[in-house]
Design an enzyme around this catalytic site. Structure first.
Site, short mmCIF file in Angstrom:
data_model
loop_
_atom_site.label_atom_id
_atom_site.label_comp_id
_atom_site.label_asym_id
_atom_site.label_seq_id
_atom_site.Cartn_x
_atom_site.Cartn_y
_atom_site.Cartn_z
N SER A 1 39.24 -9.62 40.33
CA SER A 1 38.56 -8.58 41.11
C SER A 1 39.50 -7.42 41.45
O SER A 1 40.65 -7.63 41.85
CB SER A 1 38.02 -9.18 42.41
OG SER A 1 37.51 -8.14 43.23
N LYS B 1 25.83 -14.08 44.90
CA LYS B 1 25.08 -12.96 45.50
C LYS B 1 23.67 -13.34 45.95
O LYS B 1 23.20 -12.83 46.97
CB LYS B 1 25.00 -11.80 44.51
CG LYS B 1 26.30 -11.05 44.35
CD LYS B 1 26.09 -9.85 43.44
CE LYS B 1 27.35 -9.04 43.32
NZ LYS B 1 27.12 -7.75 42.65
N ASN C 1 25.74 -8.21 48.44
CA ASN C 1 27.12 -8.07 47.96
C ASN C 1 28.08 -7.74 49.10
O ASN C 1 29.29 -7.69 48.89
CB ASN C 1 27.22 -7.00 46.86
CG ASN C 1 27.24 -5.59 47.42
OD1 ASN C 1 26.61 -5.32 48.43
ND2 ASN C 1 27.95 -4.71 46.76
N ASP D 1 25.16 -2.29 45.95
CA ASP D 1 25.21 -2.04 44.51
C ASP D 1 24.25 -0.92 44.10
O ASP D 1 24.60 -0.06 43.29
CB ASP D 1 24.86 -3.31 43.73
CG ASP D 1 25.98 -4.34 43.76
OD1 ASP D 1 27.16 -3.95 43.88
OD2 ASP D 1 25.67 -5.55 43.66
N ALA E 1 22.32 -7.14 38.20
CA ALA E 1 22.74 -5.74 38.21
C ALA E 1 21.54 -4.83 37.93
O ALA E 1 21.41 -3.74 38.51
CB ALA E 1 23.83 -5.52 37.17
N MET F 1 27.24 0.19 32.79
CA MET F 1 27.88 -0.46 33.95
C MET F 1 29.18 -1.16 33.54
O MET F 1 30.00 -1.48 34.39
CB MET F 1 26.93 -1.45 34.61
CG MET F 1 25.82 -0.76 35.39
SD MET F 1 24.94 -1.95 36.40
CE MET F 1 23.60 -0.93 37.00
P1 ATR Z 1 24.35 -9.50 36.16
O1 ATR Z 1 24.42 -9.96 37.59
O2 ATR Z 1 25.64 -8.89 35.66
O3 ATR Z 1 23.17 -8.62 35.90
P2 ATR Z 1 22.92 -11.71 35.01
O4 ATR Z 1 22.02 -11.74 36.20
O5 ATR Z 1 23.41 -13.00 34.44
O6 ATR Z 1 24.20 -10.83 35.26
O7 ATR Z 1 22.12 -10.91 33.85
C1 ATR Z 1 22.66 -10.70 32.59
C2 ATR Z 1 21.75 -9.73 31.81
O8 ATR Z 1 22.40 -9.42 30.57
C3 ATR Z 1 20.40 -10.30 31.43
O9 ATR Z 1 19.45 -9.26 31.39
C4 ATR Z 1 20.65 -10.86 30.02
O10 ATR Z 1 19.49 -10.96 29.21
P3 ATR Z 1 18.54 -12.29 29.29
O11 ATR Z 1 17.80 -12.19 30.59
O12 ATR Z 1 17.64 -12.16 28.13
O13 ATR Z 1 19.46 -13.48 29.23
C5 ATR Z 1 21.54 -9.78 29.49
N1 ATR Z 1 22.37 -10.19 28.36
C6 ATR Z 1 23.46 -11.01 28.39
N2 ATR Z 1 23.97 -11.15 27.16
C7 ATR Z 1 23.20 -10.39 26.32
C8 ATR Z 1 23.21 -10.11 24.91
N3 ATR Z 1 24.15 -10.64 24.11
N4 ATR Z 1 22.25 -9.30 24.43
C9 ATR Z 1 21.32 -8.75 25.24
N5 ATR Z 1 21.25 -8.98 26.57
C10 ATR Z 1 22.17 -9.78 27.09
#
Ligand code: ATR
Length: 286
Positions: free
Chosen positions: A20, A71, A92, A107, A136, A228
């Site tokens: 972090s 979170k 957060n 956020d 996010a 992001m």
């Molecule tokens: P964060 O808090 O960073 O948003 P998260 O809640 O785990 O993390 O969400 C990750 C996001 O990235 C999701 O929208 C995920 O898509 P899925 O809901 O279909 O899993 C997306 N994501 C992660 N890896 C991906 C990839 N290789 N291609 C497309 N989308 C991806």
């Protein structure tokens, strides 16, 4: 900075937390503000969250940040949360207010502040495509609704999840049109002219990974791209935006702005502008 018997404590809980950048930037700002406050990292495993929050209560910390994976899980452990945190479904930032621990979410406001500051982009009346539907994305979509975006399309790999996110916010913000769509690159490219801003909230881009076949040349010349992700500094998505001459920014501005908003909540005053950003840029060698 000298820690004394009277130093006020702030911190961050997460797992992992050692990467972090928040301790560096928060302590730089606290020092610039001349406060006898100190911000420290606490590595807290998922199964230890409730114990950790109880511990932070009795230790009397003034506040703390919350990061992955806590979170959403922390919400029921707090005395109350702000309407904004409820809307996003995640916290957060926690502030002690009297005996109560109050959950905030900075956020979304950090994202909007970064759009304005780093891209000169005001979402009011604009059409935005959000890639991803995780935590996010929820913060981004909620804040876009709050700032009066005209349309927000949520494209997610799991299309149903994106549709559900869009439908949930439709009920909250009548003035914004929310829709889900598949994260299908050719389909997205065919619709680029309908958007003023594309926001990547997924982890695609980290370590240089890319959306395969994504070509931004059909976007409007005045459109902007926000990623992001900030490691690498220029993700493949941002390199493609540069190739097409589009306005673009990575997620450093959002990281900084969510931290500035959190510190303002804890201390009651805004940290001096630029201090957190400069500290982070030094830390990552920019
Ligand atoms: P964060 O808090 O960073 O948003 P998260 O809640 O785990 O993390 O969400 C990750 C996001 O990235 C999701 O929208 C995920 O898509 P899925 O809901 O279909 O899993 C997306 N994501 C992660 N890896 C991906 C990839 N290789 N291609 C497309 N989308 C991806």
């Amino acid at each position: 900075m000298a820690v004394t018997g009277k130093t006020t404590l702030l911190g961050i809980i997460g797992w992992p937390v050692e990467h972090s950048l928040s301790p560096l930037m928060q302590n730089a700002a606290l020092e610039a503000m001349g406060l006898d406050w100190c911000y420290v990292p606490f590595a807290v495993r998922e199964e230890d969250l409730a114990t950790a929050v109880a511990g932070l209560r009795v230790l009397g910390v003034a506040g703390f940040n919350v990061t992955i994976p806590h979170k959403a899980a922390i919400v029921p452990l707090l005395d109350r949360i702000t309407p904004e945190a409820a809307l996003i479904g995640a916290v957060n930032t926690v502030k002690r207010e009297g005996d109560a621990l109050v959950g905030y979410n900075t956020d979304g406001m950090g994202f909007i502040r970064s759009l304005r500051h780093d891209l000169g982009f005001d979402p009011a009346g604009k059409r935005v495509l959000v890639l991803g539907a995780g935590g996010a994305a929820r913060a981004a979509v909620a804040s876009l609704g709050q700032t009066g975006a005209a349309e927000v399309a949520v494209a997610n790999r799991d299309t149903v999840k994106g549709e559900e996110l869009a439908a949930g916010f439709s009920r909250q913000f009548g003035g914004t049109l929310f829709a889900g769509m598949a994260l299908d690159i050719p389909h997205i490219m065919a619709n680029f002219q309908n958007f003023d801003l594309v926001v990547n909230t997924t982890s695609v881009g980290m370590g240089g990974s890319a959306f395969k076949g994504l070509d931004l040349s059909s976007m409007n010349s005045g459109a902007a791209v926000y990623d992001m992700v900030y490691s690498p500094w220029e993700t493949p998505l941002l390199a493609e935006a540069a190739r097409c001459g589009l306005r673009r920014a990575n997620g450093i501005g959002m990281l900084v702005a969510q931290g500035e908003c959190a510190l303002a909540i804890w201390t009651g005053s805004e940290p001096p502008s630029g201090v957190m950003r400069r500290r982070i840029l030094v830390a990552i060698g920019r």
